[in-house]
Design an enzyme around this catalytic site. Structure first.
Site, PDB file in Angstrom:
ATOM      1  N   LYS A 116       2.272   1.992  -5.147  1.00 19.49           N
ATOM      2  CA  LYS A 116       2.963   1.456  -6.333  1.00 19.49           C
ATOM      3  C   LYS A 116       2.132   1.662  -7.595  1.00 19.49           C
ATOM      4  CE  LYS A 116       3.112  -2.614  -4.438  1.00 19.49           C
ATOM      5  NZ  LYS A 116       2.728  -2.298  -3.060  1.00 19.49           N
ATOM      6  N   ASP A 130       0.813  -1.221   0.000  1.00 23.60           N
ATOM      7  CA  ASP A 130       0.000   0.000   0.000  1.00 23.60           C
ATOM      8  C   ASP A 130       0.848   1.273   0.000  1.00 23.60           C
ATOM      9  OD1 ASP A 130      -2.294  -1.697   0.294  1.00 23.60           O
ATOM     10  OD2 ASP A 130      -1.781  -1.857   2.414  1.00 23.60           O
ATOM     11  N   GLY A 134      -4.256  -4.587  -4.462  1.00 26.45           N
ATOM     12  CA  GLY A 134      -5.262  -3.724  -5.053  1.00 26.45           C
ATOM     13  C   GLY A 134      -4.617  -2.396  -5.331  1.00 26.45           C
ATOM     14  N   HIS A 135      -4.917  -1.820  -6.482  1.00 20.46           N
ATOM     15  CA  HIS A 135      -4.410  -0.472  -6.684  1.00 20.46           C
ATOM     16  C   HIS A 135      -5.527   0.416  -7.201  1.00 20.46           C
ATOM     17  CE1 HIS A 135      -3.358  -2.555 -10.483  1.00 20.46           C
ATOM     18  NE2 HIS A 135      -3.849  -1.458 -11.010  1.00 20.46           N
ATOM     19  N   GLN A 137       2.098  -6.123  -2.933  1.00 19.94           N
ATOM     20  CA  GLN A 137       2.407  -6.132  -1.490  1.00 19.94           C
ATOM     21  C   GLN A 137       3.718  -5.373  -1.225  1.00 19.94           C
ATOM     22  OE1 GLN A 137       1.570  -9.588  -2.831  1.00 19.94           O
ATOM     23  NE2 GLN A 137      -0.475  -8.816  -2.600  1.00 19.94           N
TER      24      GLN A 137
END
Ligand code: IMP
Length: 421
Positions: free
Chosen positions: A15, A12, A39-40, A221
């Site tokens: 990225k 988080d 998740g992004h 991650q």
């Protein structure tokens, strides 16, 4: 040119935003580990896209690849492709490639993940996406691969072998074994739709690099969640450090040109595990609220703390960073003084590097250096020199202490809120 980007903390770090921005300059963006536990969020032209499987950079021309070192939930991938199509973004097989050997996350992986976590006396805080169990099958040679769901003959043969084993595993954990066979036809249906996307990622990436093209490997991650080098057992089930990109993609380490670390101006962690600088006070609340620190995948509030230099130093060793992007600097606005953890106290000793074991790290008391903060809004700044003096000093101090150049600074979630230092 081959660039690897990884998260330097516990995930988080932002990225997705950086990869999305850099994707304009690259021919290929490729995922090498993890699954939809990642998740992004990409904010572009007023629209917010939350993605888990589709690599970052989907809104640009780069070809996107999902490598064989990942685990993939094809239902989620298809939903993302459909959501993007509804927003006018066509993810064709020319745009996206999925390696034939990508491990498929099956419903029994998710069921086992949830059952196992429920039985743990010390919880990990998994995302319940079946990641650990899908990786266990990859290593245990009982995986279902992308090529299997795209071919009914292969799939039936595979399931014939796997179903009894999975049924008994679920029964053993007091779960409902019916999950193992329910909805299998859906997988074949999805496999049919995803078949045109199948490719050989190692070959594609090597061909591109040999032709002088630019490839960006996108980590998921963060370094301290690495299954080998992280804070076990509070880690994910894949190797999240830069070297894993070479192994996962099938590209030799001599091809790597740059390794960029993405690091927040503070630190967060979601799930269980040690976090020496964790703040359980109003400063922690400030970071969570201003930084919108809630998980993209699970919505869980993230634990927040001051910047942790020893953990950053370890991350530099694990990844061999050539450069950093420092994100979310704007979240620190309004906090003064700021604190930077420069070392730990453990059993009467002062350490400047994290102890190797998680329980020792959990016992570490941070030693802080205090620096003055700033009150001015920096979300509109477009250059380093435009920032308040104390914000500039904070960045330069981190850079000096880490000994690695901070190349980019990010001051907000939008695409334009990142500049080269
Ligand atoms: P798993 O990857 O779902 O097995 O979860 C293992 C640990 O990694 C948990 O503490 C999760 O919260 C954490 N984790 C997994 N994916 C991410 C991520 O993308 N960002 C931050 N933490 C993650």
């Amino acid at each position: 040119m081959f660039t690897i980007i990884t998260g330097a903390q516990f995930g988080d770090e932002g990225k997705g935003k950086l990869v999305d921005m850099l994707a304009q300059e690259y021919d290929i963006v490729v995922r090498f580990q993890g699954g939809d536990n990642a998740g992004h969020t990409v904010v572009a032209e007023g629209k917010t896209y939350k993605l888990h499987n589709v690599p970052s950079g989907v809104l640009f021309d780069a070809r996107l690849l999902i490598g064989p070192g990942t685990v993939m939930n094809p239902k989620i991938l298809l939903e993302e492709i459909e959501m993007l199509a509804e927003n006018g973004v066509d993810v064709t097989p020319q745009k996206l490639g999925i390696d034939a050997k990508t491990s498929i996350i099956m419903p029994y992986h998710m069921a086992l993940d949830t059952l196992r976590e429920g039985k743990r006396t010390v919880k990990i805080g998994t995302t319940s996406r079946g990641i650990g169990f899908a990786y266990m099958d990859k290593v245990g040679r009982d995986e279902v691969q992308m090529a299997d769901i795209a071919d009914s003959g292969r799939f039936k043969k595979r399931m014939y072998e796997i179903v009894p084993q999975k049924k008994s595993a679920i029964k053993e954990m007091n779960g409902d074994p019916a999950i193992v066979t329910s909805g299998l036809d859906d997988y074949l249906e999805i496999g049919k739709r995803l078949k045109p996307y199948i490719t050989d990622v190692s070959r594609e990436v090597n061909l591109a690099l040999n032709a002088g093209k630019k490839v960006l490997a996108e980590g998921a991650q963060g370094s301290h969640l690495d299954v080998i080098h992280g804070t076990q057992k509070f880690v994910t089930s894949s190797s999240t450090v830069a070297g894993s990109a070479c192994a996962g993609l099938g590209v030799g380490p001599t091809k790597v040109d740059n390794v960029m670390g993405i690091i927040k101006a503070y630190i967060t962690r979601v799930g269980e595990g040690p976090l020496p600088t964790e703040l359980k006070n109003k400063d922690g609340e400030h970071l969570r609220e201003k930084g919108m620190e809630f998980g993209t995948t699970t919505g869980r509030p993230r634990r927040c703390g001051w910047f942790d230099l020893p953990l950053a130093k370890k991350s530099i060793n694990l990844n061999g960073y050539t450069t950093f992007a420092l994100t979310k600097l704007d979240v620190l606005t309004g906090l003064s003084p700021l604190r930077i953890c420069t070392g730990y106290e453990l059993n009467g000793k002062t350490l400047d590097y994290p102890p190797e074991l998680s329980d020792e790290l959990a016992g570490c008391k941070p030693v802080y250096k205090e620096v003055p903060g700033w009150g001015e809004d920096i979300t509109g700044t477009t250059g380093f020199g435009d920032m308040p003096g104390n914000a500039q000093k904070y960045v330069l101090l981190l850079e000096e202490m880490m000994g690695v150049t901070i190349e980019y600074v990010s001051v907000g979630p939008g695409r334009k809120q990142t500049f080269k230092k």
